[in-house]
Design a protein around this motif. Structure first.
Motif, PDB file in Angstrom:
ATOM      1  N   ALA A 127       0.832  -1.333   0.059  1.00  6.04           N
ATOM      2  CA  ALA A 127      -0.219  -0.116  -0.132  1.00  6.04           C
ATOM      3  C   ALA A 127       0.959   1.356  -0.092  1.00  6.04           C
ATOM      4  N   GLY A 128       1.767   1.482   0.803  1.00  2.00           N
ATOM      5  CA  GLY A 128       2.704   2.577   0.998  1.00  2.00           C
ATOM      6  C   GLY A 128       3.631   2.609  -0.284  1.00  2.00           C
ATOM      7  N   THR A 129       3.924   1.811  -1.042  1.00  2.00           N
ATOM      8  CA  THR A 129       4.503   1.790  -2.399  1.00  2.00           C
ATOM      9  C   THR A 129       3.781   2.410  -3.390  1.00  2.00           C
ATOM     10  N   ILE A 130       2.514   1.709  -3.582  1.00  2.00           N
ATOM     11  CA  ILE A 130       1.509   2.075  -4.522  1.00  2.00           C
ATOM     12  C   ILE A 130       1.228   3.608  -4.371  1.00  2.00           C
ATOM     13  N   VAL A 131       0.812   4.010  -3.034  1.00  2.00           N
ATOM     14  CA  VAL A 131       0.326   5.224  -2.882  1.00  2.00           C
ATOM     15  C   VAL A 131       1.610   6.621  -3.203  1.00  2.00           C
ATOM     16  N   ALA A 132       2.816   6.244  -2.743  1.00  2.00           N
ATOM     17  CA  ALA A 132       3.987   7.037  -2.757  1.00  2.00           C
ATOM     18  C   ALA A 132       4.078   7.121  -4.465  1.00  2.00           C
ATOM     19  N   ASN A 133       3.972   6.062  -5.382  1.00  2.00           N
ATOM     20  CA  ASN A 133       4.192   6.232  -6.419  1.00  2.00           C
ATOM     21  C   ASN A 133       3.221   7.000  -7.409  1.00  2.00           C
ATOM     22  N   LYS A 134       1.878   6.656  -7.025  1.00  2.00           N
ATOM     23  CA  LYS A 134       0.871   7.420  -7.667  1.00  2.00           C
ATOM     24  C   LYS A 134       0.774   8.893  -7.454  1.00  2.00           C
ATOM     25  N   LEU A 135       0.940   9.289  -5.991  1.00  2.00           N
ATOM     26  CA  LEU A 135       0.989  10.672  -5.779  1.00  2.00           C
ATOM     27  C   LEU A 135       2.252  11.395  -6.243  1.00  2.00           C
ATOM     28  N   ARG A 136       3.624  10.600  -6.264  1.00  2.00           N
ATOM     29  CA  ARG A 136       4.714  11.395  -6.670  1.00  2.00           C
ATOM     30  C   ARG A 136       4.390  12.134  -7.955  1.00  2.00           C
ATOM     31  N   ARG A 137       3.557  11.191  -8.985  1.00  2.00           N
ATOM     32  CA  ARG A 137       3.362  11.610 -10.322  1.00  2.00           C
ATOM     33  C   ARG A 137       2.381  12.468 -10.364  1.00  2.00           C
ATOM     34  N   ARG A 138       1.549  12.759  -9.558  1.00  2.00           N
ATOM     35  CA  ARG A 138       0.409  13.768  -9.794  1.00  2.00           C
ATOM     36  C   ARG A 138       0.706  14.939  -8.623  1.00  2.00           C
ATOM     37  N   LEU A 139       1.618  15.057  -7.934  1.00  2.00           N
ATOM     38  CA  LEU A 139       1.875  16.157  -6.986  1.00  2.00           C
ATOM     39  C   LEU A 139       3.120  17.140  -7.436  1.00  2.00           C
ATOM     40  N   ASP A 140       2.835  18.389  -7.391  1.00  2.00           N
ATOM     41  CA  ASP A 140       3.943  19.210  -8.010  1.00  2.00           C
ATOM     42  C   ASP A 140       5.101  19.021  -6.841  1.00  2.00           C
ATOM     43  N   ALA A 141       6.227  18.680  -7.700  1.00  2.00           N
ATOM     44  CA  ALA A 141       7.504  18.362  -6.780  1.00  2.00           C
ATOM     45  C   ALA A 141       8.113  19.629  -6.215  1.00  2.00           C
ATOM     46  N   ALA A 142       7.953  20.893  -6.672  1.00  2.00           N
ATOM     47  CA  ALA A 142       7.977  22.122  -5.967  1.00  2.00           C
ATOM     48  C   ALA A 142       7.392  22.668  -4.955  1.00  2.00           C
ATOM     49  N   GLN A 143       6.300  21.919  -4.773  1.00  2.00           N
ATOM     50  CA  GLN A 143       5.320  22.264  -3.625  1.00  2.00           C
ATOM     51  C   GLN A 143       5.307  21.105  -2.604  1.00  2.00           C
ATOM     52  N   TRP A 144       5.494  19.758  -3.000  1.00  2.00           N
ATOM     53  CA  TRP A 144       5.467  18.692  -2.085  1.00  2.00           C
ATOM     54  C   TRP A 144       6.530  17.835  -1.969  1.00  2.00           C
ATOM     55  N   GLN A 145       6.834  17.701  -0.918  1.00  2.00           N
ATOM     56  CA  GLN A 145       7.817  16.558  -0.326  1.00  2.00           C
ATOM     57  C   GLN A 145       7.185  15.136   0.236  1.00  2.00           C
ATOM     58  N   VAL A 146       7.591  14.122  -0.580  1.00  2.00           N
ATOM     59  CA  VAL A 146       6.987  12.895  -0.212  1.00  2.00           C
ATOM     60  C   VAL A 146       8.116  11.876   0.362  1.00  2.00           C
ATOM     61  N   VAL A 159      -8.960   4.579  -5.084  1.00  2.00           N
ATOM     62  CA  VAL A 159     -10.010   5.682  -4.378  1.00  2.00           C
ATOM     63  C   VAL A 159      -9.211   6.506  -3.713  1.00  2.00           C
ATOM     64  N   PHE A 160      -8.423   6.155  -2.718  1.00  2.00           N
ATOM     65  CA  PHE A 160      -7.778   7.186  -1.892  1.00  2.00           C
ATOM     66  C   PHE A 160      -6.984   8.185  -2.746  1.00  2.00           C
ATOM     67  N   THR A 161      -6.339   7.787  -3.921  1.00  2.00           N
ATOM     68  CA  THR A 161      -5.404   8.762  -4.515  1.00  2.00           C
ATOM     69  C   THR A 161      -6.291   9.985  -5.043  1.00  2.00           C
ATOM     70  N   ALA A 162      -7.392   9.666  -5.859  1.00  2.00           N
ATOM     71  CA  ALA A 162      -8.384  10.645  -6.177  1.00  2.00           C
ATOM     72  C   ALA A 162      -8.876  11.358  -5.156  1.00  2.00           C
ATOM     73  N   ASN A 163      -9.199  10.978  -3.981  1.00  2.00           N
ATOM     74  CA  ASN A 163      -9.912  11.805  -2.987  1.00  2.00           C
ATOM     75  C   ASN A 163      -8.768  12.572  -2.203  1.00  2.00           C
ATOM     76  N   PHE A 164      -7.617  12.109  -2.123  1.00  2.00           N
ATOM     77  CA  PHE A 164      -6.440  12.939  -1.648  1.00  2.00           C
ATOM     78  C   PHE A 164      -6.121  14.130  -2.511  1.00  2.00           C
ATOM     79  N   LEU A 165      -6.282  14.125  -3.710  1.00  2.00           N
ATOM     80  CA  LEU A 165      -6.025  15.245  -4.514  1.00  2.00           C
ATOM     81  C   LEU A 165      -7.179  16.207  -4.475  1.00  2.00           C
TER      82      LEU A 165
END
Length: 415
Positions: free
Chosen positions: A12-31, A309-315
């Motif tokens: 779960a942790g790896t999937i979410v980290a990878n999904k969100l890293r692609r969707r979050l602005d690297a200049a604004q988010w540290q994962v 589901v979580f990834t879409a909700n988080f965004l």
């Protein structure tokens, strides 16, 4: 800079980290992902290791290799979460602040919770297969087992991959037959459930499969202790099951730091909203995979479907909008039945496993609640998909929510 901290670098942790890293602005988010080691294990493979299908080296790879560039990995034990201060305290004294926290540290077997389990028979006559060390030790023990009472046992529910003990019993039966010693082995399946599985239709079918293989079922068996001197399981209602070799699934519990942080239930699983996976009482904390208390299987498929589901909700959440996605508890599991065949079950919070075809209603290629060779091949093929598609967070052509297409009500009685 906003901070997302993910505790646990497993499925779960790896999937979410990878999904969100692609969707979050690297200049604004540290994962940041935190785990105690850099060894990611393909846990479904532990089932096959005792029977010689895999070697330990086939099942473990570095976590860093499977996290996308831009995801920080911290290797350290977790001491506690201070939810009021939005910080994670590590064992070496490091303090990690977060804006949002994902707890994905799973659930682990705890043989120390059953009196007598970790006594002089541990890894000699009493084995587990939910750990790499346990499955490896069991492989050697099985090769030397030449007859007697062989007991497959579950301490209590919930456990990760709840069909795995059944699969082990089926595979052991086939293994003993292949070796020509099945007539010298008395097999017993001891479960705290009222039948072979938690859902009526699947329980009826799986129970009949145990009967066909002459595996005796000891239902409603809640173990109180193990008597190592007499090689006996003793239940709270004073029933006893003797054994020559015991393969047990110990009590499964979440991480101890969850309890130290005041975030867990009696098994250290995090209570969450079962649709959003949001921790109760904490708007910026989520628990995914086996770490939460949702009423469905603790399985890799659940981690995958819930992550969608979580990834879409988080965004939506971080954009100031309501979370509109609702996870329905969707799970599917291949159930190895021996001799190169397997079943497939597909269900959610409200719908139990039903017969039919999956994922294409008219073509399959997999059959639900039916032993077939394609189902077995699907289980084996999943290892490649796990490393190369699931963990990288690639979108698979499978709906996150349960579909009723291709399913039908069986003629099996639920009585």
């Amino acid at each position: 800079m906003r901070r997302l901290v993910i505790l646990g670098g497993g499925t779960a942790g790896t999937i979410v980290a990878n999904k969100l890293r692609r969707r979050l602005d690297a200049a604004q988010w540290q994962v940041t992902v935190v785990d105690r080691d850099d060894a990611h294990a393909y846990q479904p493979g532990f089932l096959f290791l005792p029977f010689g299908a895999y070697r330990p080296d086939d099942l473990v790879k570095p976590r860093r290799r499977h996290l996308h560039r831009g995801v920080d990995l911290v290797i350290e034990e977790i001491d506690r979460i201070d939810a009021a201060a939005n910080t994670v305290h590590l064992a070496d004294g490091t303090v990690l602040p977060y804006d949002y926290l994902v707890i994905a540290t799973g659930t682990q077997p705890r043989p120390d919770q059953t009196p007598g389990m970790l006594g002089p028979l541990w890894r000699k006559s009493i084995f587990d297969f939910y750990t790499l060390d346990g499955a490896t030790a069991l492989a050697e023990a099985l090769a030397g087992f030449d007859g007697g009472r062989f007991v497959v046992h579950i301490v209590d529910m919930p456990i990760k991959c709840p069909v795995a003990p059944l699969e082990f019993a089926f595979l052991a039966d086939a293994y003993f037959r292949h070796r020509g010693i099945r007539d010298r082995v008395e097999m017993v399946y001891a479960t705290p459930l009222t039948g072979a599985f938690t859902k009526p239709i699947a329980s009826t079918l799986l129970g009949s499969m145990l009967d066909d293989r002459k595996i005796a079922v000891e239902a409603d068996f809640l173990v109180e202790r193990i008597d190592p001197d007499r090689k006996t399981l003793v239940s709270y209602d004073e029933r006893e099951i003797g054994f020559d070799q015991l393969v047990t699934v110990p009590l499964n519990m979440g991480a101890d730091f969850v309890a130290r942080s005041g975030l867990g239930d009696e098994l250290n699983h995090v209570p969450v909203d079962k649709h959003t996976l949001q921790a109760k009482g904490h708007a910026n904390i989520f628990a995914l995979g086996d770490a939460n208390d949702i009423p469905t299987s603790k399985a890799g498929s659940v981690a995958h479907f819930a992550a969608e589901v979580f990834t879409a909700n988080f965004l939506q959440l971080i954009d100031g909008r309501p979370m509109t996605g609702a996870f329905d508890g969707h799970a599917n599991c291949f159930v190895e039945s021996g001799n190169g065949k397997a079943l497939l079950i597909d269900f959610n919070y409200d719908t139990e496993p039903l017969p039919g075809t999956y994922p294409i209603p008219t073509a399959g290629p997999f059959r639900l609640l039916e032993e077939t060779r394609p189902n077995h091949w699907g289980k084996l093929a999943f290892r490649w998909l796990y490393w190369n598609a699931l963990l990288p967070g690639r979108r698979l052509p499978l709906p996150a929510h349960l579909s009723m297409a291709g399913k039908h009500q069986p003629n099996i009685s639920k009585e």
